[in-house]
Design a protein around this motif. Structure first.
Motif, PDB file in Angstrom:
ATOM      1  N   SER A  30     -27.443   8.633  76.532  1.00  0.00           N
ATOM      2  CA  SER A  30     -26.103   8.120  76.242  1.00  0.00           C
ATOM      3  C   SER A  30     -26.047   7.505  74.861  1.00  0.00           C
ATOM      4  O   SER A  30     -25.094   7.737  74.094  1.00  0.00           O
ATOM      5  CB  SER A  30     -25.693   7.088  77.295  1.00  0.00           C
ATOM      6  N   ARG A  31     -27.045   6.703  74.527  1.00  0.00           N
ATOM      7  CA  ARG A  31     -27.068   6.073  73.204  1.00  0.00           C
ATOM      8  C   ARG A  31     -27.086   7.136  72.099  1.00  0.00           C
ATOM      9  O   ARG A  31     -26.338   7.049  71.115  1.00  0.00           O
ATOM     10  CB  ARG A  31     -28.288   5.169  73.069  1.00  0.00           C
TER      11      ARG A  31
ATOM     12  N   CYS B   9     -21.711  11.068  68.108  1.00  0.00           N
ATOM     13  CA  CYS B   9     -20.289  11.394  68.137  1.00  0.00           C
ATOM     14  C   CYS B   9     -19.406  10.368  67.431  1.00  0.00           C
ATOM     15  O   CYS B   9     -18.280  10.693  67.038  1.00  0.00           O
ATOM     16  CB  CYS B   9     -19.826  11.537  69.584  1.00  0.00           C
ATOM     17  N   TYR B  10     -19.904   9.155  67.279  1.00  0.00           N
ATOM     18  CA  TYR B  10     -19.109   8.100  66.639  1.00  0.00           C
ATOM     19  C   TYR B  10     -19.888   7.449  65.492  1.00  0.00           C
ATOM     20  O   TYR B  10     -20.093   6.226  65.476  1.00  0.00           O
ATOM     21  CB  TYR B  10     -18.717   7.040  67.667  1.00  0.00           C
TER      22      TYR B  10
ATOM     23  N   GLN C 126     -19.757  18.218  66.321  1.00  0.00           N
ATOM     24  CA  GLN C 126     -21.154  18.639  66.422  1.00  0.00           C
ATOM     25  C   GLN C 126     -21.219  19.981  67.149  1.00  0.00           C
ATOM     26  O   GLN C 126     -20.400  20.249  68.028  1.00  0.00           O
ATOM     27  CB  GLN C 126     -21.970  17.605  67.214  1.00  0.00           C
ATOM     28  N   PRO C 127     -22.183  20.847  66.812  1.00  0.00           N
ATOM     29  CA  PRO C 127     -22.303  22.112  67.543  1.00  0.00           C
ATOM     30  C   PRO C 127     -22.815  21.877  68.959  1.00  0.00           C
ATOM     31  O   PRO C 127     -23.798  21.170  69.169  1.00  0.00           O
ATOM     32  CB  PRO C 127     -23.308  22.910  66.702  1.00  0.00           C
ATOM     33  N   ALA C 128     -22.129  22.464  69.924  1.00  0.00           N
ATOM     34  CA  ALA C 128     -22.517  22.302  71.327  1.00  0.00           C
ATOM     35  C   ALA C 128     -22.399  23.639  72.039  1.00  0.00           C
ATOM     36  O   ALA C 128     -21.412  24.363  71.861  1.00  0.00           O
ATOM     37  CB  ALA C 128     -21.631  21.259  72.015  1.00  0.00           C
TER      38      ALA C 128
ATOM     39  N   MET D 181     -19.153  10.945  80.799  1.00  0.00           N
ATOM     40  CA  MET D 181     -20.571  10.913  81.136  1.00  0.00           C
ATOM     41  C   MET D 181     -21.388  11.234  79.880  1.00  0.00           C
ATOM     42  O   MET D 181     -21.795  12.382  79.647  1.00  0.00           O
ATOM     43  CB  MET D 181     -20.885  11.907  82.258  1.00  0.00           C
ATOM     44  N   TRP D 182     -21.645  10.217  79.088  1.00  0.00           N
ATOM     45  CA  TRP D 182     -22.337  10.400  77.820  1.00  0.00           C
ATOM     46  C   TRP D 182     -23.807  10.741  77.992  1.00  0.00           C
ATOM     47  O   TRP D 182     -24.448  11.199  77.031  1.00  0.00           O
ATOM     48  CB  TRP D 182     -22.188   9.159  76.948  1.00  0.00           C
ATOM     49  N   ASN D 183     -24.361  10.544  79.166  1.00  0.00           N
ATOM     50  CA  ASN D 183     -25.778  10.894  79.358  1.00  0.00           C
ATOM     51  C   ASN D 183     -25.981  12.385  79.576  1.00  0.00           C
ATOM     52  O   ASN D 183     -27.111  12.863  79.645  1.00  0.00           O
ATOM     53  CB  ASN D 183     -26.382  10.105  80.528  1.00  0.00           C
ATOM     54  N   TYR D 184     -24.881  13.143  79.672  1.00  0.00           N
ATOM     55  CA  TYR D 184     -24.991  14.589  79.827  1.00  0.00           C
ATOM     56  C   TYR D 184     -25.382  15.205  78.481  1.00  0.00           C
ATOM     57  O   TYR D 184     -24.787  14.891  77.445  1.00  0.00           O
ATOM     58  CB  TYR D 184     -23.661  15.161  80.311  1.00  0.00           C
ATOM     59  N   GLN D 185     -26.356  16.104  78.481  1.00  0.00           N
ATOM     60  CA  GLN D 185     -26.932  16.605  77.233  1.00  0.00           C
ATOM     61  C   GLN D 185     -26.148  17.800  76.689  1.00  0.00           C
ATOM     62  O   GLN D 185     -26.619  18.938  76.715  1.00  0.00           O
ATOM     63  CB  GLN D 185     -28.403  16.959  77.448  1.00  0.00           C
TER      64      GLN D 185
END
Length: 297
Positions: free
Chosen positions: A43-44, A50-51, A203-205, A274-278
């Motif tokens: 998440s961190r 992203c920010y 960002q590329p995802a 859910m920021w912990n999702y990769q």
């Protein structure tokens, strides 16, 4: 023994009154904040990525709040799975954009509900299932005992789960041909060969192509939905139509639209994503190179 403990924990969380369930979720989230764990690490990293223009203090506050919301998502799901659809929908206090569902049903083209990993997506699925028959892809957990409990819970909430294989994809097509609805998690990490790289939060995802292929082939309406927790209690449902380029022949253009609509959902409540999702996990060096043109399109 592991399966029995998992089932017992799931049952206990679901048996609590909702307020106590929410408090337990807050406690889980605080443990994620204070104790070393992968959820906090991922998440961190994602929030910082992203920010980058936000202050360290702002990002730290978002990290803490998002981990609390992640804990609530976990415990709330267990509560939803043990209740009837009618009971859980009593928690929905606001609905924004229901006219888009009414219009899609009037056109009888089928509906693709795209629900990012934000807020209470299990409750979002139950709500849209109350509007039209809903078929959803379901990837079973590794623990078989949990698989049965989760599958039965989702069926109780009104959806029809189908496996993430060829038979499941065919079931989605059949549902759309009949003018019914399907549910898709648009920000789910696709498996090899089933996605393209497109910009997400600059960002590329790696982004799925399934949703866009289904939309292009069926002509179905694509509606994004987000079920968000309200500070004063209960939930607020947000529904909006995706841009028409979500069914574009160019897979990268369509994937970019998917990510733009997901960003729109995040903007409603950044802490509930859910920021912990990769999302930014790279498969290999070759695909890293492939991602670069997506940022200039």
């Amino acid at each position: 023994m592991k399966a029995q403990l998992a089932r017992a924990m799931l049952w206990c969380m679901g048996a609590l009154p909702f307020r106590l369930n929410r408090a337990l979720g807050t406690g889980f989230g605080l443990l994620l904040w204070y104790l070393p764990n992968r959820s906090r690490i991922h998440s961190r990293a994602n929030i910082d990525r992203c920010y980058p223009d936000r202050s360290p203090a702002w990002r730290r506050k978002l990290l803490r709040t998002s981990l609390i919301e992640t804990g609530r998502t976990f415990t709330e799901a267990a509560w939803f799975w043990q209740r009837s659809q009618q009971r859980v929908l009593q928690l929905v206090r606001e609905v924004h954009g229901l006219e888009h569902v009414d219009q899609a049903r009037h056109e009888r083209r089928g509906i693709i509900f795209a629900t990012p990993h934000i807020g209470a997506w299990e409750l979002a699925g139950s709500y849209v299932a109350s509007c039209a028959p809903l078929t959803v892809l379901y990837r079973p957990p590794r623990i078989e005992a949990l698989d049965r409990a989760i599958r039965r819970g989702r069926e109780r909430l009104g959806s029809i789960p189908v496996p993430t294989d060829g038979s499941g994809i065919r079931a989605l097509h059949r549902a759309l041909r009949k003018g019914e609805a399907i549910g898709v998690l648009p920000d789910q990490q696709p498996r090899g060969g089933q996605g393209v790289y497109a910009p997400f939060m600059r960002q590329p995802a790696l982004t799925m192509t399934l949703l866009s292929r289904l939309a292009a082939r069926s002509g179905a309406s694509v509606l994004f939905v987000a079920m968000l927790r309200r500070p004063e209690g209960g939930f607020a449902m947000h529904i909006w139509p995706a841009g028409e380029d979500i069914a574009d022949d160019d897979a990268r253009v369509a994937a970019t639209r998917i990510n733009r609509e997901t960003e729109r959902a995040i903007a409603l409540a950044p802490a509930q994503y859910m920021w912990n999702y990769q999302r930014f996990r790279q498969r290999n060096a070759e695909k890293k190179a492939e991602a670069q043109p997506a940022m200039t399109e």
